[in-house]
Design an enzyme around this catalytic site. Structure first.
Site, PDB file in Angstrom:
ATOM      1  N   GLY A   1     -12.266  -3.152   7.648  1.00 40.66           N
ATOM      2  CA  GLY A   1     -13.149  -4.242   7.220  1.00 40.66           C
ATOM      3  C   GLY A   1     -12.407  -5.572   7.211  1.00 40.66           C
ATOM      4  N   ASP A   2     -11.158  -5.542   6.794  1.00 43.39           N
ATOM      5  CA  ASP A   2     -10.348  -6.765   6.778  1.00 43.39           C
ATOM      6  C   ASP A   2     -10.107  -7.271   8.196  1.00 43.39           C
ATOM      7  OD1 ASP A   2     -10.171  -6.345   4.054  1.00 43.39           O
ATOM      8  OD2 ASP A   2      -8.279  -5.252   4.232  1.00 43.39           O
TER       9      ASP A   2
ATOM     10  N   GLY B   1     -19.110   0.836   9.421  1.00 46.90           N
ATOM     11  CA  GLY B   1     -18.167   1.865   9.840  1.00 46.90           C
ATOM     12  C   GLY B   1     -18.368   2.213  11.305  1.00 46.90           C
TER      13      GLY B   1
ATOM     14  N   ASP C   1       0.839  -1.198   0.000  1.00 50.60           N
ATOM     15  CA  ASP C   1       0.000   0.000   0.000  1.00 50.60           C
ATOM     16  C   ASP C   1       0.878   1.254   0.000  1.00 50.60           C
ATOM     17  OD1 ASP C   1      -2.122  -1.731   0.159  1.00 50.60           O
ATOM     18  OD2 ASP C   1      -2.654  -1.233   2.234  1.00 50.60           O
TER      19      ASP C   1
ATOM     20  N   ASN D   1     -19.723  -4.151   3.019  1.00 52.62           N
ATOM     21  CA  ASN D   1     -19.933  -2.837   3.627  1.00 52.62           C
ATOM     22  C   ASN D   1     -21.136  -2.181   2.947  1.00 52.62           C
ATOM     23  OD1 ASN D   1     -19.081  -1.635   1.232  1.00 52.62           O
ATOM     24  ND2 ASN D   1     -17.050  -1.103   1.998  1.00 52.62           N
TER      25      ASN D   1
ATOM     26  N   ASP E   1      -7.120   6.243  10.521  1.00 47.77           N
ATOM     27  CA  ASP E   1      -7.016   5.606   9.192  1.00 47.77           C
ATOM     28  C   ASP E   1      -7.919   4.377   9.189  1.00 47.77           C
ATOM     29  OD1 ASP E   1      -6.341   4.434   6.812  1.00 47.77           O
ATOM     30  OD2 ASP E   1      -4.182   4.318   7.205  1.00 47.77           O
TER      31      ASP E   1
ATOM     32  N   GLY F   1     -20.984   0.432  13.615  1.00 44.15           N
ATOM     33  CA  GLY F   1     -20.893  -0.963  14.056  1.00 44.15           C
ATOM     34  C   GLY F   1     -21.275  -1.917  12.941  1.00 44.15           C
TER      35      GLY F   1
ATOM     36  N   THR G   1      -8.343   2.378   6.719  1.00 42.59           N
ATOM     37  CA  THR G   1      -7.901   1.355   5.771  1.00 42.59           C
ATOM     38  C   THR G   1      -7.674   0.034   6.500  1.00 42.59           C
ATOM     39  OG1 THR G   1      -6.687   3.124   4.661  1.00 42.59           O
ATOM     40  CG2 THR G   1      -6.255   0.874   3.918  1.00 42.59           C
TER      41      THR G   1
ATOM     42  N   GLY H   1      -3.332  -5.397   1.213  1.00 42.78           N
ATOM     43  CA  GLY H   1      -4.011  -6.424   0.415  1.00 42.78           C
ATOM     44  C   GLY H   1      -5.060  -7.072   1.306  1.00 42.78           C
TER      45      GLY H   1
HETATM   46  O1  RIB Z   1      -9.044  -3.289   2.535  1.00 40.96           O
HETATM   47  C1  RIB Z   1      -7.878  -2.516   2.515  1.00 40.96           C
HETATM   48  C2  RIB Z   1      -6.944  -3.027   1.461  1.00 40.96           C
HETATM   49  O2  RIB Z   1      -7.559  -2.849   0.210  1.00 40.96           O
HETATM   50  C3  RIB Z   1      -5.648  -2.287   1.376  1.00 40.96           C
HETATM   51  O3  RIB Z   1      -4.660  -2.839   2.208  1.00 40.96           O
HETATM   52  C4  RIB Z   1      -5.311  -2.340  -0.088  1.00 40.96           C
HETATM   53  O4  RIB Z   1      -4.204  -3.118  -0.392  1.00 40.96           O
HETATM   54  C5  RIB Z   1      -6.559  -2.886  -0.770  1.00 40.96           C
HETATM   55  O5  RIB Z   1      -6.410  -4.185  -1.115  1.00 40.96           O
END
Ligand code: RIB
Length: 308
Positions: A248-249, A219, A14, A181, A243, A222, A245, A40
């Protein structure tokens, strides 16, 4: 052998700029910082699960470049077992802008991730009780073959349908648990999905069979989950995001880890909700996943109701 989490998915580097706002089309803005972080969706979810103690394997593809070496080191440091093929394509990258309230916009260049094919997954052992996790930054037919193998072995299949690629429809019936989401929910359902009530309706429209669990990550609000006749509501934790980012993962990886450890769904969701609230308080995706000691699931707060 204890059940484990098996993730098939993307591994990216990223490239992250922070700025006061996300630029509009045609606009140039002065940024504040630039950094690169392991990311990723597949790698992030695997790291989240492994940091929470689940035996975790990641299946994916990397290029033969310096990003690949850094990403392998990150996965090893976080106890993710990797079954990663090196291919003749650049390692996946993501161009990310994060604004001053932690919201992001992302462009992903799949590179090596697009080379992940079903044959590469064929030898991976899958056992009854394992939780198989996939997203949509790798080819859809690869995910379909992965889930079909999982189903045959008695594993649980969890699809994080992100990003919302058009041909994902064929995967929806193969997922025991679907996680989306609000944006993905609106795309897959073809319905408005802004309010909680709309999201419940849209989630029901996405459900492909009655036993399928549909989870909507909301988000700061909840999450909600449709489980048979029930809607399970988990309110968000009040935190200051720097941040979002990878949040969700983090949610997906944490949920997979807890389900594979035997938690009931509502408890797993509470845990995932707490994990994601920690993730958003740190910069970057992969490095922001929490440890089990940091998580405080709010087991008392969730409510259940009927999807009316
Ligand atoms: O969900 C966040 C991810 O989406 C980031 O880390 C980026 O690499 C994209 O895959």
């Amino acid at each position: 052998m204890p059940a484990g989490v098996v993730v098939a998915g993307s591994i990216n580097m990223d490239l992250v700029a922070t700025a006061q706002a996300i630029p509009r089309p045609g606009e140039t803005l002065a940024g504040k910082t630039f950094a690169r972080f392991p990311g990723g969706k597949g790698a992030n979810q695997a790291v989240a699960a492994a940091k929470l103690g689940a035996p975790t394997t990641l299946l994916g593809c990397l290029g033969r470049d310096s990003f690949a070496a850094e990403l392998r080191a990150h996965l090893a440091e976080n106890d993710v077992r990797v079954q990663v093929a090196e291919v003749d394509a650049p390692t996946g990258t993501a161009m990310i802008v994060v604004d001053e309230v932690g919201e992001n916009s992302i462009v992903v260049i799949p590179g090596a991730n697009a080379r992940l094919h079903a044959g590469m997954l064929a030898e991976v052992p899958i056992h009854r009780g394992d939780v198989l996790v996939a997203q949509l930054e790798v080819p859809v037919d690869t995910v379909a073959a992965f889930f079909e193998r999982g189903r045959a072995a008695g594993a649980v299949t969890m699809l994080n349908a992100a990003p919302a690629v058009p041909d994902a429809e064929l995967l929806l019936p193969l997922a025991d648990i679907l996680v989306v989401n609000e944006i993905e929910l609106a795309i897959f359902s073809g319905m408005a999905a802004s309010s909680r009530e709309q999201q419940v309706e849209a989630a029901l429209a996405c459900r492909r069979f009655r036993e399928q669990v549909v989870v909507v990550t909301r988000g700061r609000e909840g999450s909600i989950a449709i489980d048979a006749d029930q809607v399970i509501d988990h309110p968000g934790h009040a935190v200051t995001a720097v941040d979002t980012t990878g949040a969700g993962d983090c949610f997906v990886g944490a949920l997979a880890a807890r389900l594979c450890a035997g938690d009931p769904l509502a408890a797993g969701l509470a845990y995932a909700n707490s994990a994601a609230s920690i993730c958003v308080q740190r910069p970057g995706a992969g490095p922001s996943m929490p440890t089990a000691a940091e998580i405080q699931p709010d087991l008392a707060s969730y409510e259940t109701g009927e999807p009316t």
